[in-house]
Design a protein around this motif. Structure first.
Motif, PDB file in Angstrom:
ATOM      1  N   LEU A  20       0.478  -0.700  -0.460  1.00  0.00           N
ATOM      2  CA  LEU A  20      -0.195   0.190  -0.155  1.00  0.00           C
ATOM      3  C   LEU A  20       0.678   1.709   0.453  1.00  0.00           C
ATOM      4  O   LEU A  20       0.481   2.480   0.628  1.00  0.00           O
ATOM      5  N   GLU A  21       1.961   1.635  -0.673  1.00  0.00           N
ATOM      6  CA  GLU A  21       2.852   2.387  -0.780  1.00  0.00           C
ATOM      7  C   GLU A  21       2.940   2.670   0.794  1.00  0.00           C
ATOM      8  O   GLU A  21       3.402   3.940   0.830  1.00  0.00           O
ATOM      9  N   ASN A  22       3.318   1.677   1.466  1.00  0.00           N
ATOM     10  CA  ASN A  22       3.743   2.608   3.662  1.00  0.00           C
ATOM     11  C   ASN A  22       4.792   1.938   3.251  1.00  0.00           C
ATOM     12  O   ASN A  22       5.624   1.432   4.559  1.00  0.00           O
ATOM     13  N   TRP A  23       5.641   3.301   2.937  1.00  0.00           N
ATOM     14  CA  TRP A  23       7.312   2.924   2.831  1.00  0.00           C
ATOM     15  C   TRP A  23       8.067   2.784   4.341  1.00  0.00           C
ATOM     16  O   TRP A  23       7.855   4.426   4.390  1.00  0.00           O
ATOM     17  N   ILE A  24       8.793   2.444   5.230  1.00  0.00           N
ATOM     18  CA  ILE A  24       9.275   2.779   5.892  1.00  0.00           C
ATOM     19  C   ILE A  24      10.722   2.641   6.035  1.00  0.00           C
ATOM     20  O   ILE A  24      11.354   1.322   5.423  1.00  0.00           O
ATOM     21  N   SER A  25      11.696   3.307   6.909  1.00  0.00           N
ATOM     22  CA  SER A  25      13.079   2.529   7.001  1.00  0.00           C
ATOM     23  C   SER A  25      13.760   1.370   7.479  1.00  0.00           C
ATOM     24  O   SER A  25      13.063   1.227   8.196  1.00  0.00           O
ATOM     25  N   VAL A  26      14.655   1.797   6.269  1.00  0.00           N
ATOM     26  CA  VAL A  26      14.920   0.015   7.373  1.00  0.00           C
ATOM     27  C   VAL A  26      16.790  -0.236   7.844  1.00  0.00           C
ATOM     28  O   VAL A  26      17.483   1.037   7.200  1.00  0.00           O
ATOM     29  N   VAL A  27      16.855  -0.191   9.157  1.00  0.00           N
ATOM     30  CA  VAL A  27      18.166   0.086   9.914  1.00  0.00           C
ATOM     31  C   VAL A  27      17.929  -1.713  10.221  1.00  0.00           C
ATOM     32  O   VAL A  27      18.032  -2.988  10.236  1.00  0.00           O
ATOM     33  N   ASP A  28      19.677  -1.769  10.476  1.00  0.00           N
ATOM     34  CA  ASP A  28      19.823  -3.141  10.742  1.00  0.00           C
ATOM     35  C   ASP A  28      19.315  -4.010  12.320  1.00  0.00           C
ATOM     36  O   ASP A  28      19.758  -3.078  12.856  1.00  0.00           O
ATOM     37  N   GLY A  29      19.280  -4.962  12.358  1.00  0.00           N
ATOM     38  CA  GLY A  29      18.351  -5.780  13.431  1.00  0.00           C
ATOM     39  C   GLY A  29      17.704  -6.753  12.611  1.00  0.00           C
ATOM     40  O   GLY A  29      17.470  -7.241  11.791  1.00  0.00           O
ATOM     41  N   ASP A  30      17.060  -6.477  13.132  1.00  0.00           N
ATOM     42  CA  ASP A  30      15.387  -7.756  13.659  1.00  0.00           C
ATOM     43  C   ASP A  30      14.244  -6.980  12.811  1.00  0.00           C
ATOM     44  O   ASP A  30      13.994  -5.039  13.244  1.00  0.00           O
ATOM     45  N   LEU A  31      13.425  -7.064  11.294  1.00  0.00           N
ATOM     46  CA  LEU A  31      12.783  -6.118  11.237  1.00  0.00           C
ATOM     47  C   LEU A  31      11.800  -7.797  10.742  1.00  0.00           C
ATOM     48  O   LEU A  31      11.635  -8.486   9.511  1.00  0.00           O
ATOM     49  N   ASP A  32      10.870  -7.200  11.668  1.00  0.00           N
ATOM     50  CA  ASP A  32       9.404  -8.657  11.135  1.00  0.00           C
ATOM     51  C   ASP A  32       9.353  -9.860  11.575  1.00  0.00           C
ATOM     52  O   ASP A  32       9.067 -10.357  10.413  1.00  0.00           O
TER      53      ASP A  32
END
Length: 625
Positions: free
Chosen positions: A436-448
């Motif tokens: 849905l074009e909900n863009w969120i920044s990625v950082v090192d570590g856990d992502l979902d």
């Protein structure tokens, strides 16, 4: 006899002849009233079916008698035998086929003399019994009418109320098919035929000619329809029915036309009165609406390079026109036009616009395309406007889509363009989890549940990926000294791997007629199970069967020994196939030892004692000596 009869068909009526000199060869059936020793003369004539023969003496010089019969010599069928001189006998052939009729001129007692014989063959009359249909519509002619009756074989004319038909076909002696002439009015149908006793005959009933009903034309607001709109048609004539020439293109209910697919269709309105139908028609063109499926939302390019904007649309008769605007002025682009003097344009009226040698100052402009279809379909415009970002930093290669198996890991790579030094470039990655074009920044570590590494480099590392991450999207934002460029997104597709819930078990059987069964229970996105066998359990694996279970037939001739088996469970690529545990099928032959191995026995003498091992129960089979 009758075989020597004179052929009246070759003579002209009447004839005068004599029985003098002839012999007596027949006895008349009515001879009981007179002595039949008089001589006879024989005459014959062919009488077609339906014809009437009138024959008799007009004069006689002696006391004569006569017989009228038909058939063949020896099997004649008598019509009349009469002791009367001057009289006409009348016989109509109703046998269904042509018959030979015989006139036997006889006399009273032994008398003979001269006589005059006259005859006439009268053909049957023409009869018009009925016709179908009993009515026609209008006076244009061309309808076929089937007329039934008799004696039609020699038909020469067919008239409808005195008007000669356009054409007719004699189907049989009892049926004619005639084509109604133009200008026909209600009246009888007349058929003329030769030969016939009456020359012509007319039907008792008249053919009815009904007028076609007058139907007013169909009216409508337009002759073209753009789906999903409808078009309302009408006629002021009541009592009619609507229909479509092709319901795969358009349907019509109560005059309302609804498009189904692109094409041309004819809408009809029919009114029937007294069995006659008048149809008025209205042609309608059906067009697909303009639908913009996708377009390029933005382009980031390095100064002096090319930028490309595309639109994907569907509809009928599409044309394209690209525009540029700086927020104040709007420019209609064409391939020989330039806004700033340095750039070029191609494809200005196509689905793909290419801007060549993009100057830095063009970065203040946005672009859009107007897609026009066939009228009355409305044009559509790409919205919002496509953004053009110009700088020395751009995206040379976008990250690529990745498909992997759950539990795997991967990388996404972006390649930038531009002249800046690498140490002056900043990388940042974003993700969209729901499309849905909900863009969120990625950082090192856990992502979902995923493990992210190198989120600030050109290569993003992602591991511990599971099925819940299927459909995640990633994109890179590359920022240089003057501008930032955003890559297109890459999609992560995760396929479920396979596993084995229940391993197969080894089997031990005797060498008899039996079977050994192996089974495996697989889990995950399984696409197939292949069983293999090997002589050593290490290599030389050979495919033997497919499915969750394997049955191996064993017989008394099966070799004794061990064969190795395994199941190979396959899933969707790139998930690798999984091998089950290697199991064995052991086929054995039991042995029984007897001691001593041999003995000598004398009779009489002491008994010989032999000892064998106890009865064995092996795999359910009882073995005894």
């Amino acid at each position: 006899m009758c075989s020597g009869a004179f052929d009246l068909g070759a003579l002209v009526s009447p004839i005068t002849s004599s029985t003098v000199g002839y012999t007596n060869s027949v006895i008349a059936s009515c001879g009981s009233t007179f002595t039949t020793t008089a001589p006879e003369s024989f005459y014959s004539i062919e009488v077609p079916n339906g014809y009437t023969l009138t024959i008799g003496l007009t004069a006689s010089s002696y006391d004569s008698a006569h017989t009228l019969a038909y058939g063949t010599c020896g099997t004649l069928t008598e019509v009349i035998c009469r002791d009367t001189e001057v009289i006409n006998e009348v016989w109509t052939n109703t046998t269904g086929s042509t018959q030979t009729a015989y006139w036997i001129q006889d006399g009273w007692s032994s008398g003979s003399g001269t006589f005059t014989l006259a005859w006439e063959l009268t053909p049957p009359p023409v009869v018009v019994a009925s016709f179908d249909p009993t009515f026609i519509c209008g006076q244009d002619g061309g309808d076929s009418v089937v007329i039934t009756g008799s004696n039609f074989t020699g038909a020469t004319s067919v008239q409808f109320n005195g008007i000669e038909v356009a054409s007719f076909t004699i189907d049989s002696d009892t049926q004619i098919t005639a084509v109604v002439p133009a200008g026909d009015t209600a009246g009888v149908i007349t058929v003329a035929a030769e030969p016939s006793s009456n020359g012509s005959a007319s039907s008792v009933d008249a053919l009815i000619v009904n007028a076609f009903p007058v139907v007013n034309p169909i009216t409508g607001a337009a002759t073209a329809l753009c789906m999903p709109n409808t078009l309302v048609l009408s006629s002021t004539s009541p009592g009619g029915t609507w229909s479509s020439s092709n319901e795969a293109v358009a349907t019509v209910v109560g005059g309302t036309v609804t498009g189904v697919s692109e094409g041309a269709v004819t809408i009809s309105y029919s009114v029937t009165d007294n069995g006659c139908t008048t149809v008025v028609t209205y042609d309608v063109d059906i067009y697909e609406p303009v639908v913009i499926n996708s377009f390029t939302p933005s382009q980031t390019v390095v100064t002096g390079s090319d930028a490309t904007f595309s639109v994907d649309a569907t509809g009928s008769g599409l044309t394209y026109q690209w525009f540029a605007t700086d927020g104040l002025d709007t420019f209609t682009l064409n391939d020989s036009f330039t806004i700033l003097g340095d750039e070029t344009y191609s494809g200005s009226t196509s689905s793909t616009l290419v801007i060549g040698s993009v100057p830095f100052d063009l970065g203040t402009f946005t672009f859009y395309c107007e897609v026009t279809g066939t009228s009355p379909c409305s044009p559509e415009t790409t919205t919002p406007n496509s953004i053009l970002s110009v700088g020395d930093t751009g995206i040379a290669t976008d990250p690529a889509d990745v498909t992997l198996c759950d539990g795997g890991s991967t990388t996404f790579t972006v390649v930038r363009s531009g002249e800046e030094l690498e140490e002056d470039i900043e990388y940042r990655w974003e993700y969209d989890a729901d499309g849905l074009e909900n863009w969120i920044s990625v950082v090192d570590g856990d992502l979902d549940g995923m493990t992210i590494a190198d989120a600030e480099t050109s290569v993003l590392s992602v591991s511990t990926i599971t099925l819940v991450h299927n459909g995640y999207r990633f994109r890179a934002i590359v920022t240089g000294n003057a501008n930032a460029a955003t890559s297109n997104s890459a999609t992560l597709t995760v396929n479920e791997g396979v596993s084995i819930a229940t391993q197969p078990a080894s089997a031990l059987v005797c060498r008899i007629d039996t079977s050994a069964n192996f089974s495996v229970t697989a889990a995950g996105d399984v696409t197939g199970i292949q069983w293999q066998s090997s002589p050593n359990g290490v290599d030389s694996w050979t495919n033997v069967d497919t499915g969750a279970s394997l049955t191996v037939a064993v017989s008394a001739s099966s070799p004794v020994g061990v064969t190795y088996y395994r199941a190979v469970v396959s899933g969707n690529a790139p998930c690798l196939p999984l091998n089950s545990d290697v199991v064995t099928l052991t086929i054995q032959q039991p042995t029984i030892e007897v001691t001593p191995s041999s003995a000598t026995y004398c009779l009489p003498g002491d008994a010989v004692s032999l000892t064998a091992s106890e009865p064995l129960l092996i795999l359910g089979h009882l073995l005894q000596v």
